[in-house]
Design a protein around this motif. Structure first.
Motif, short mmCIF file in Angstrom:
data_model
loop_
_atom_site.label_atom_id
_atom_site.label_comp_id
_atom_site.label_asym_id
_atom_site.label_seq_id
_atom_site.Cartn_x
_atom_site.Cartn_y
_atom_site.Cartn_z
N LEU A 157 69.00 30.08 38.09
CA LEU A 157 67.99 29.09 38.44
C LEU A 157 68.22 28.54 39.84
O LEU A 157 69.34 28.60 40.36
CB LEU A 157 68.01 27.93 37.43
CG LEU A 157 67.81 28.28 35.95
CD1 LEU A 157 67.88 27.02 35.10
CD2 LEU A 157 66.48 29.00 35.73
N ASP A 158 67.17 28.00 40.44
CA ASP A 158 67.35 27.37 41.74
C ASP A 158 68.06 26.03 41.57
O ASP A 158 68.28 25.57 40.44
CB ASP A 158 66.01 27.20 42.48
CG ASP A 158 65.02 26.32 41.72
OD1 ASP A 158 65.44 25.27 41.17
OD2 ASP A 158 63.82 26.67 41.68
N GLU A 159 68.41 25.40 42.67
CA GLU A 159 69.23 24.19 42.64
C GLU A 159 68.59 23.08 41.82
O GLU A 159 69.25 22.41 41.01
CB GLU A 159 69.49 23.70 44.07
CG GLU A 159 70.64 22.71 44.19
CD GLU A 159 71.99 23.38 44.04
OE1 GLU A 159 72.94 22.67 43.67
OE2 GLU A 159 72.09 24.60 44.27
N ASN A 160 67.29 22.86 41.98
CA ASN A 160 66.63 21.77 41.28
C ASN A 160 66.52 22.05 39.78
O ASN A 160 66.76 21.17 38.95
CB ASN A 160 65.24 21.53 41.86
CG ASN A 160 65.31 20.90 43.24
OD1 ASN A 160 66.28 20.22 43.57
ND2 ASN A 160 64.29 21.12 44.05
N ASP A 161 66.13 23.28 39.42
CA ASP A 161 66.03 23.61 38.00
C ASP A 161 67.40 23.60 37.33
O ASP A 161 67.52 23.23 36.15
CB ASP A 161 65.38 24.99 37.83
CG ASP A 161 63.86 24.93 37.88
OD1 ASP A 161 63.32 23.80 37.80
OD2 ASP A 161 63.22 25.98 38.00
N ALA A 162 68.44 24.01 38.06
CA ALA A 162 69.79 23.96 37.50
C ALA A 162 70.19 22.51 37.20
O ALA A 162 70.84 22.22 36.19
CB ALA A 162 70.78 24.60 38.46
N GLY A 163 69.79 21.59 38.08
CA GLY A 163 70.07 20.18 37.85
C GLY A 163 69.32 19.65 36.65
O GLY A 163 69.85 18.87 35.85
N ARG A 164 68.05 20.07 36.51
CA ARG A 164 67.27 19.65 35.34
C ARG A 164 67.86 20.23 34.06
O ARG A 164 67.91 19.56 33.02
CB ARG A 164 65.82 20.09 35.51
CG ARG A 164 65.10 19.42 36.68
CD ARG A 164 63.63 19.79 36.72
NE ARG A 164 62.99 19.21 37.89
CZ ARG A 164 62.68 19.89 39.01
NH1 ARG A 164 62.95 21.19 39.07
NH2 ARG A 164 62.12 19.29 40.03
N TYR A 165 68.30 21.47 34.11
CA TYR A 165 68.92 22.08 32.93
C TYR A 165 70.19 21.32 32.56
O TYR A 165 70.48 21.12 31.37
CB TYR A 165 69.24 23.55 33.21
CG TYR A 165 69.61 24.32 31.95
CD1 TYR A 165 68.63 25.02 31.26
CD2 TYR A 165 70.90 24.32 31.46
CE1 TYR A 165 68.94 25.71 30.09
CE2 TYR A 165 71.22 25.00 30.29
CZ TYR A 165 70.24 25.70 29.62
OH TYR A 165 70.55 26.37 28.46
N ALA A 166 70.95 20.90 33.56
CA ALA A 166 72.18 20.16 33.30
C ALA A 166 71.88 18.85 32.58
O ALA A 166 72.62 18.43 31.69
CB ALA A 166 72.93 19.90 34.60
N LEU A 167 70.78 18.20 32.95
CA LEU A 167 70.43 16.96 32.26
C LEU A 167 70.00 17.24 30.82
O LEU A 167 70.40 16.53 29.89
CB LEU A 167 69.30 16.24 33.00
CG LEU A 167 68.90 14.91 32.35
CD1 LEU A 167 69.95 13.85 32.62
CD2 LEU A 167 67.54 14.43 32.83
N GLY A 168 69.20 18.29 30.63
CA GLY A 168 68.81 18.65 29.28
C GLY A 168 70.00 18.99 28.41
O GLY A 168 70.02 18.71 27.20
N ALA A 169 71.03 19.57 29.04
CA ALA A 169 72.23 19.95 28.29
C ALA A 169 72.97 18.73 27.75
O ALA A 169 73.79 18.88 26.84
CB ALA A 169 73.16 20.78 29.18
#
Length: 419
Positions: free
Chosen positions: A242-254
């Motif tokens: 994932l790109d940087e922003n989506d990776a950050g969003r995924y981290a929050l969902g995690a």
């Protein structure tokens, strides 16, 4: 609960103060730190199991020291590797990995308390360690510090917690000499042959030897490693696909997955000593899996209901994952059930289920790398992997626990909670 809430608060505050792009490496290093905690979790389970069987505190602490030294030797060369793979600075990578040997020492003390069923003292240690780990990191982040400084402060807090745990164990007022069984245990009746055999074993001091004593920890570690790798792989893969922003969003969902995963951890902690006793193993395993399933269902429903609050708490940048929080929670709930099943394998010193978990992980990661190109596709694949792996391991755990009781007593186990 105290430790978990503290951990989630750290991640929530970090997501706001570091921003979407800055939070991604922080969350990834926390995932790496969780993987590095595998030896600590394995040691705690082995120490608890052996204390149940009569091992002494001095021997258990010697084992913890040897394991901590081995972990330190292994962690040092991993610093540049983690830095390169995750594209983070060397100081941040070193700060995340330096906590690993300290966690081993802390877990040794926790294993002693768990094996002796001193859950009041264990609760103080677990909650206190969570607070001491999180508070310094939050202070550093609030003062404008970055990922490396926050992780370093957390490691110092863990060291303080380890020292406090040792003092608490020594100050409980009961004799803690090598080979001394817990005087709080109820005396067995001679009418129960399996209990009598356990009593004979508990009456003999079990000692760890300098070489072979580490082998049970290695066996337990591969089981714990399989679980931790499965629970963290998607977060690490997100940094790759994932790109940087989506990776950050995924981290929050995690975070929702972590809540559902760690929320019922006390179930396994309390029932584990009974899992290590053949005469109680099957019923303890069934009880653990039933409670974990129930708590997981509540966690998924809670995540779905609380989803609209996510953008308000973390910021509007995280709105795209709002509708996926229930799926993240489902992934964590499935992993919690898997953890309960794998704990039963460690309690009986059986590590075959680890191979199935590793196989599921390999297949899942391969599919993630090849097919996941968005937050939704990545969490869907991760959840499907967890579901299939958990189903297989749970069936195996129930069958193994029943066979253990039958082989120990010579009769089938058809207790009130039997099937």
């Amino acid at each position: 609960m105290t430790a978990n809430v503290a951990g989630y608060l750290l991640q929530l505050l970090a997501s706001r103060w570091l921003g979407v792009a800055g939070y991604s490496p922080f969350a990834s290093l926390l995932a790496v730190q969780l993987l590095c905690a595998v030896p600590a979790l394995a040691l705690q389970n082995v120490v608890a199991r052996e204390v149940v069987r009569g091992a002494g505190v001095a021997a258990a602490r010697g084992l913890a020291l040897r394991c901590a030294a081995l972990v330190a030797v292994v962690a040092l060369p991993l610093v540049p590797v983690v830095s390169a793979v995750l594209s983070v600075g060397l100081p941040a990578s070193a700060a995340a990995l330096c906590a690993a040997p300290v966690l081993v020492l802390l877990s040794g003390e926790q294993g002693i308390l768990q094996g002796r069923s001193r859950f009041r003292e264990l609760a103080i240690v677990l909650g206190g360690a969570g607070i001491l780990r999180v508070t310094p990191a939050v202070v550093v982040l609030a003062a404008g510090g970055g990922t490396a400084a926050a992780l370093c402060a957390a490691a110092i807090g863990i060291a303080v917690a380890a020292l406090g745990a040792r003092l608490l164990v020594d100050g409980t007022g009961r004799p803690l000499v090598s080979g001394t069984p817990d005087d709080s245990a109820e005396p067995p009746t001679s009418a129960d042959p399996s209990t009598a055999r356990a009593a004979v074993t508990a009456g003999r001091p079990r000692r760890f030897t300098s070489g072979a004593d580490v082998l049970p920890v290695f066996r337990a570690a591969q089981v714990q490693a399989a679980l931790m790798a499965l629970s963290s792989a998607d977060l690490i893969v997100s940094r790759i696909v994932l790109d940087e922003n989506d990776a950050g969003r995924y981290a929050l969902g995690a975070i929702a997955a972590k809540i559902a995963f760690w929320l019922p951890q006390a179930v396994g902690v309390v029932l584990y000593p009974r899992m290590a006793q053949p005469q109680h193993s099957a019923r303890a395993v069934r009880s653990a899996l039933a409670v974990l399933t129930g708590v997981g269902a509540v966690a998924v429903a809670g995540a779905a209901a609380a989803a609209p609050l996510a953008p308000l708490l973390a910021g509007r940048d995280y709105a795209p994952v709002q509708g996926l929080l229930w799926l993240f929670a489902l992934n964590g709930a499935l992993l919690a059930v898997l953890q309960g099943a794998l704990l039963s394998a460690i309690a009986t010193d059986r590590t075959a289920p680890a191979a199935i978990t590793w196989l599921g992980l390999a297949i899942g990661v391969g599919i993630m790398l090849g097919c996941a190109h968005s937050v939704s596709s990545l969490i869907t694949i991760a959840t499907a992997t967890s579901a299939l792996t958990t189903l297989v391991i749970t069936v195996l755990a129930l069958r193994t626990a029943r066979e253990t009781v039958e082989s120990d007593s010579g009769i089938p186990d058809f207790g009130p909670s039997g099937v």
